[in-house]
Write an enzyme that holds these catalytic residues in place. Structure first.
Site, PDB file in Angstrom:
ATOM      1  N   LYS A  74       0.863  -1.189   0.000  1.00 58.69           N
ATOM      2  CA  LYS A  74       0.000   0.000   0.000  1.00 58.69           C
ATOM      3  C   LYS A  74       0.897   1.236   0.000  1.00 58.69           C
ATOM      4  O   LYS A  74       1.905   1.268   0.723  1.00 58.69           O
ATOM      5  CB  LYS A  74      -0.883  -0.048   1.248  1.00 58.69           C
ATOM      6  CG  LYS A  74      -1.881   1.087   1.360  1.00 58.69           C
ATOM      7  CD  LYS A  74      -2.719   0.924   2.636  1.00 58.69           C
ATOM      8  CE  LYS A  74      -3.757   2.011   2.775  1.00 58.69           C
ATOM      9  NZ  LYS A  74      -4.565   1.864   4.005  1.00 58.69           N
ATOM     10  N   SER A 149      -9.476   1.681   3.009  1.00 54.62           N
ATOM     11  CA  SER A 149      -8.623   2.419   2.096  1.00 54.62           C
ATOM     12  C   SER A 149      -7.607   1.556   1.336  1.00 54.62           C
ATOM     13  O   SER A 149      -7.059   2.023   0.340  1.00 54.62           O
ATOM     14  CB  SER A 149      -7.867   3.509   2.861  1.00 54.62           C
ATOM     15  OG  SER A 149      -7.047   2.948   3.861  1.00 54.62           O
ATOM     16  N   SER A 173      -9.609  -0.653   7.098  1.00 54.87           N
ATOM     17  CA  SER A 173      -9.066  -0.521   5.739  1.00 54.87           C
ATOM     18  C   SER A 173      -8.412  -1.754   5.147  1.00 54.87           C
ATOM     19  O   SER A 173      -8.123  -1.774   3.953  1.00 54.87           O
ATOM     20  CB  SER A 173      -8.058   0.621   5.701  1.00 54.87           C
ATOM     21  OG  SER A 173      -8.762   1.812   5.566  1.00 54.87           O
TER      22      SER A 173
HETATM   23  N1  GLN Z   1     -12.806   3.994   6.434  1.00 49.53           N
HETATM   24  C1  GLN Z   1     -12.165   4.333   7.664  1.00 49.53           C
HETATM   25  C2  GLN Z   1     -11.713   5.777   7.647  1.00 49.53           C
HETATM   26  O1  GLN Z   1     -11.815   6.408   6.633  1.00 49.53           O
HETATM   27  C3  GLN Z   1     -11.010   3.432   7.919  1.00 49.53           C
HETATM   28  C4  GLN Z   1      -9.818   3.815   7.126  1.00 49.53           C
HETATM   29  C5  GLN Z   1      -8.591   3.051   7.507  1.00 49.53           C
HETATM   30  O2  GLN Z   1      -8.654   2.044   8.198  1.00 49.53           O
HETATM   31  N2  GLN Z   1      -7.463   3.590   7.084  1.00 49.53           N
HETATM   32  O3  GLN Z   1     -11.255   6.271   8.627  1.00 49.53           O
END
Ligand code: GLN
Length: 466
Positions: A74, A149, A173
């Site tokens: 990532k 994400s 994410s």
């Molecule tokens: N969707 C969640 C957020 O936007 C989790 C994102 C993540 O785990 N990086 O905070």
């Protein structure tokens, strides 16, 4: 599915494939793919490493299990000399000066990084649309989002563009895109894997974790990346998880699930009925199942977003175009900061910075931030009580199906609410695994802190049960 790592390792050892050909084929499919999973390819270095693996095999030397296995990262991890953009305009030209501990451990084991993967900018999002590299398209249906994400990472694994990928999970994410694309994704116990070199989103819940096609691959990768790191004081020493120890699940006698998750108005009827079918199958195996009370989704989501926004506002304050980021000069220094940040951060990231600074500002912090911290403690206590009664908590990963590309950008609140089932476990810092079975977006297996082994055991049990 069986271990992809072991299968490819055997093929390399038996000279059924060369490592260069393997890496080249992954690079080709990544380059040609239309799912927008790639931020940058690491072609030259990857091919150079692959040639070394081939030379060792040619010499009759044995190679380690991970040696020569191509993987994805990532684009929020430092890997020395590579672009590390966090899918943002601000860091579009930023190159890592050092390598993240977790990634270094994989490199030391001989795994070959082939790609920095598309994701929501700075981890902000649940759809991988908040990116300058184009929305990541779902592996099963390209009209739908890849999830986020870590969307690029999950799609790459699902499509076999990488053998495994390393995502990052702050509030879901890894687990949510794994569920959306039908692969395994683990958020280990907080602190089990060092966060050093993972760009900080919300430091108190950020976790490094693997996305792969089998439980065995998740186990192998977890073992390699785990351990104390003097550069991350939240890390702790964990026991290695043996392959044999996760084959039996006799120790799991009671499974719990949150009533309100299943009774929520937001849950899709198919997700609900599929989840209840899973529960019935578990009962049929003689395991006792206990419905549990939990905080309402709205409370979980607002607690998580209050704390995550506060932490990200603070973490991202260093990105002002001076030490990091594309600087846009203006009339004076203050203006330079303002213009650099206004022009280079995305709408979603700015929403979080503004929200986070509001939460932390004088006159509001007692009312909002401290209340968030207090609720977080209550959530953790709730989990502790639950784990006095049950060994595992099972839940759906998401209330509904992946949205169409474009929909989440129009309605950020709906996007935040779609995280209802993942964020609570993050606040509790618990080990949680998405398995691609049970409901259309998978199910989540959670155990008490440091009990990652139990999660993998139960995953093996579910594989044969549902
Ligand atoms: N969707 C969640 C957020 O936007 C989790 C994102 C993540 O785990 N990086 O905070």
């Amino acid at each position: 599915m069986d271990s992809q790592i072991r299968k490819i390792h055997q093929q390399l050892m038996n000279k059924e494939i060369s490592c260069v050909a393997l890496v080249q084929s992954k690079l080709n499919s990544l380059e040609q793919n239309t799912h927008n999973t790639v931020n940058s390819l690491l072609s030259d270095k990857a091919l150079e490493l692959a040639a070394k693996v081939d030379a060792k095999i040619e010499n009759g030397e044995t190679i380690g299990l991970l040696e020569g296995i191509p993987f994805g990262i990532k684009d929020v991890y430092m890997v020395q000399g590579t672009y590390t953009t966090a899918s943002s305009n601000l860091l579009k030209n930023y190159k890592s000066p050092y390598t993240a501990t977790a990634i270094q451990k994989l490199l030391d084991a001989g795994a070959i990084p082939v790609v920095k993967e598309n994701c929501d900018s700075f981890g902000h999002g649940s759809s991988s649309e908040n990116t300058i590299f184009g929305a990541v398209k779902n592996a099963k249906n390209p009209e739908l989002v890849g999830g986020g994400s870590s969307g690029g990472s999950a799609v790459n694994v699902a499509k076999d563009f990488t053998v495994f990928s390393i995502g990052g999970d702050t509030g879901g994410s890894i687990r949510q895109p794994a569920g959306y694309n039908g692969v395994y994704g683990l958020k280990p116990t907080y602190g089990r894997i060092s966060r050093y070199g993972l760009m900080a989103y919300a430091s108190s819940t950020d976790c490094v974790g693997p996305i792969a096609k089998s439980i065995e691959d998740i186990r192998i990768l977890l073992n390699i990346m785990s351990g104390i790191d003097t550069k991350d004081q939240t890390t702790y020493q964990s026991e290695k998880i043996e392959a044999d120890s996760i084959k039996t699940s006799d120790s799991i006698k009671t499974v719990g699930y949150f009533k309100n998750f299943v009774e929520s108005e937001a849950i899709d009827p198919r997700v609900k009925s599929d989840f209840l079918t899973v529960i019935d199958k578990i009962k049929a195996k003689g395991i006792s199942v206990k419905p549990l009370d939990f905080f309402e989704s709205n409370t979980l989501v607002s607690t998580y977003y209050t704390l995550a926004m506060a932490e990200t506002a603070s973490n991202l304050s260093r990105l002002d175009g001076t030490n990091y980021g594309n600087r846009i000069e203006a009339e004076n220094l203050k203006e330079t900061y303002a213009v650099t940040r206004s022009e280079n951060f995305s709408e979603e990231t700015k929403r979080r910075i503004v929200g986070g600074n509001q939460v932390l500002s004088q006159g509001f912090s007692d009312e909002i931030y401290l209340k968030g911290l207090n609720l977080r403690d209550q959530i953790s206590e709730n989990f502790e009580k639950d784990f006095d009664q049950v060994d595992i908590i099972l839940s759906p990963v998401t209330p509904s199906y992946p949205p169409k590309i474009g929909d989440s950008l129009k309605d950020p609140l709906a996007m935040y609410l779609s995280d209802a089932y993942t964020v609570g476990f993050s606040l509790g810092q618990l080990p949680t695994l998405t398995v691609p079975q049970g409901t259309p977006t998978g199910v989540q297996i959670t155990a008490s802190k440091n009990n990652d082994e139990l999660v993998l055991k139960f995953a093996n049990f579910l594989k044969d049960t549902i």
